[in-house]
Design an enzyme around this catalytic site. Sequence first.
Site, PDB file in Angstrom:
ATOM      1  N   LYS A 109       0.371  -0.749  -0.372  1.00  0.00           N
ATOM      2  CA  LYS A 109      -0.105  -0.204   0.105  1.00  0.00           C
ATOM      3  C   LYS A 109       1.012   0.848  -0.158  1.00  0.00           C
ATOM      4  CE  LYS A 109      -1.518  -0.420   4.046  1.00  0.00           C
ATOM      5  NZ  LYS A 109      -1.803  -2.246   4.030  1.00  0.00           N
ATOM      6  N   ARG A 137      -9.329   0.816   9.184  1.00  0.00           N
ATOM      7  CA  ARG A 137      -8.983  -1.056   9.369  1.00  0.00           C
ATOM      8  C   ARG A 137      -9.816  -1.590  10.054  1.00  0.00           C
ATOM      9  NH1 ARG A 137      -2.942   0.365   8.681  1.00  0.00           N
ATOM     10  NH2 ARG A 137      -2.463  -2.072   8.781  1.00  0.00           N
ATOM     11  N   ARG A 162      11.825  -5.694   5.029  1.00  0.00           N
ATOM     12  CA  ARG A 162      10.794  -4.566   5.298  1.00  0.00           C
ATOM     13  C   ARG A 162      11.922  -3.887   6.538  1.00  0.00           C
ATOM     14  NH1 ARG A 162       5.519  -1.231   4.654  1.00  0.00           N
ATOM     15  NH2 ARG A 162       5.407  -2.427   6.762  1.00  0.00           N
ATOM     16  N   ARG A 217      -0.103  -8.616  13.126  1.00  0.00           N
ATOM     17  CA  ARG A 217      -0.440  -7.862  12.437  1.00  0.00           C
ATOM     18  C   ARG A 217      -1.573  -8.693  11.776  1.00  0.00           C
ATOM     19  NH1 ARG A 217       4.618  -5.083  11.013  1.00  0.00           N
ATOM     20  NH2 ARG A 217       4.221  -4.071   9.144  1.00  0.00           N
TER      21      ARG A 217
HETATM   22  P1  ADP Z   1       1.371  -1.830   7.742  1.00  0.00           P
HETATM   23  O1  ADP Z   1      -0.005  -1.906   6.876  1.00  0.00           O
HETATM   24  O2  ADP Z   1       2.563  -2.088   7.110  1.00  0.00           O
HETATM   25  O3  ADP Z   1       0.800  -2.722   9.060  1.00  0.00           O
HETATM   26  P2  ADP Z   1       0.726   0.548   8.985  1.00  0.00           P
HETATM   27  O4  ADP Z   1       1.903   1.559   9.028  1.00  0.00           O
HETATM   28  O5  ADP Z   1      -0.293   0.595   8.389  1.00  0.00           O
HETATM   29  O6  ADP Z   1       1.521  -0.722   8.777  1.00  0.00           O
HETATM   30  O7  ADP Z   1      -0.105   0.102  10.467  1.00  0.00           O
HETATM   31  C1  ADP Z   1       1.333   0.179  10.776  1.00  0.00           C
HETATM   32  C2  ADP Z   1       0.817  -0.080  12.936  1.00  0.00           C
HETATM   33  O8  ADP Z   1       0.034   1.086  12.978  1.00  0.00           O
HETATM   34  C3  ADP Z   1      -0.961  -1.134  12.770  1.00  0.00           C
HETATM   35  O9  ADP Z   1      -0.234  -2.300  13.176  1.00  0.00           O
HETATM   36  C4  ADP Z   1      -1.697  -0.396  13.540  1.00  0.00           C
HETATM   37  O10 ADP Z   1      -0.946  -0.600  15.264  1.00  0.00           O
HETATM   38  C5  ADP Z   1      -1.229   1.390  13.679  1.00  0.00           C
HETATM   39  N1  ADP Z   1      -2.129   1.566  12.805  1.00  0.00           N
HETATM   40  C6  ADP Z   1      -2.328   2.074  11.506  1.00  0.00           C
HETATM   41  N2  ADP Z   1      -3.322   2.873  10.921  1.00  0.00           N
HETATM   42  C7  ADP Z   1      -4.087   2.350  12.107  1.00  0.00           C
HETATM   43  C8  ADP Z   1      -5.887   2.231  11.680  1.00  0.00           C
HETATM   44  N3  ADP Z   1      -6.595   2.722  10.823  1.00  0.00           N
HETATM   45  N4  ADP Z   1      -6.813   1.660  12.884  1.00  0.00           N
HETATM   46  C9  ADP Z   1      -6.207   0.824  13.543  1.00  0.00           C
HETATM   47  N5  ADP Z   1      -5.019   0.949  14.027  1.00  0.00           N
HETATM   48  C10 ADP Z   1      -3.436   1.443  13.536  1.00  0.00           C
END
Ligand code: ADP
Length: 191
Positions: free
Chosen positions: A14, A89, A128, A146
Site C-alpha cells: 500500500k 481498518r 523491510r 498484525r
Molecule cells: P502495515 O500496513 O504494514 O501494518 P501501517 O503503517 O499501516 O503498516 O500500520 C502500522 C501499525 O499502526 C498497525 O499495525 C497498527 O498498530 C497501527 N495502525 C495504523 N493504522 C491504523 C488504523 N486505521 N486503526 C488502528 N490501528 C492502526
Amino acid sequence: MFNLILFGPPGSGKGTQSEKLIAKYGLKHLSTGDLLRSEIANQTPLGVEAKKLMDKGQLVPDEVVIGMISSALDTNPEAKGFLFDGFPRTAAQAEALDKLLELKKTSIAVMLALNVTEEELVKRLMKRGETSGRSDDTNENVIRARITEYHNKTAVVADYYKNFDKVVMVKGEGTVNDIFSSLSAEIDTRI
Ligand code: ADP
C-alpha cells in the site's frame, strides 16, 4: 473530489503504490500508519500510547485514528481528493469515514484491494525490517500478530464496501510497475 481507499494486509504494498498514485493523480495521501509514526517520533502522549500497541502488532483504538483522519480532512480543504492508506481498518472506522465524507458532500469512489499470499507478506515485511527502522517489522511474531488482526478486524471492511459495490481486487504480486499499471487502469475508468 475523487476519494480512494487502497486496501490490503500489512506488506501488500500500500505504501509503495500510494506514493506513485498520489504523484500521478494529485491526491492527498492519508496514511494512519505514517500519522501514528509521526506522533511517535514527536513523543506526543498519543504517540507514546500508540507505540505500545503497535509494537505488539495490535490496532490502536478507533477513536484515536478517526480523530486523526477527521483533522487531516479539515486541514486539507483544497485537496482534489484523498488516498486512504491503512484506514479504515475496522467496520467502525469505515462507518465513521463515510459520515465524515458525507459532511464534506463527498464519498469513497472505489476501494482497490491488493491481493497477496500470506507467505509473501511475511517475507516482504521481514525484508523491510532490515532497513525500515520499524520495530514492528523485525519480529516474526509481531508480523504474524498484525496479519491476524487483519483477518479478525480489517478483512470485514472490504465486505462493508462490497455492499456498495465499490471493491475491486487487484493482483498484488509481480513488479511494482505492473501492479501500478493495474491500479491506474482501475482509477482511469472512474476518475
Ligand atoms: P502495515 O500496513 O504494514 O501494518 P501501517 O503503517 O499501516 O503498516 O500500520 C502500522 C501499525 O499502526 C498497525 O499495525 C497498527 O498498530 C497501527 N495502525 C495504523 N493504522 C491504523 C488504523 N486505521 N486503526 C488502528 N490501528 C492502526
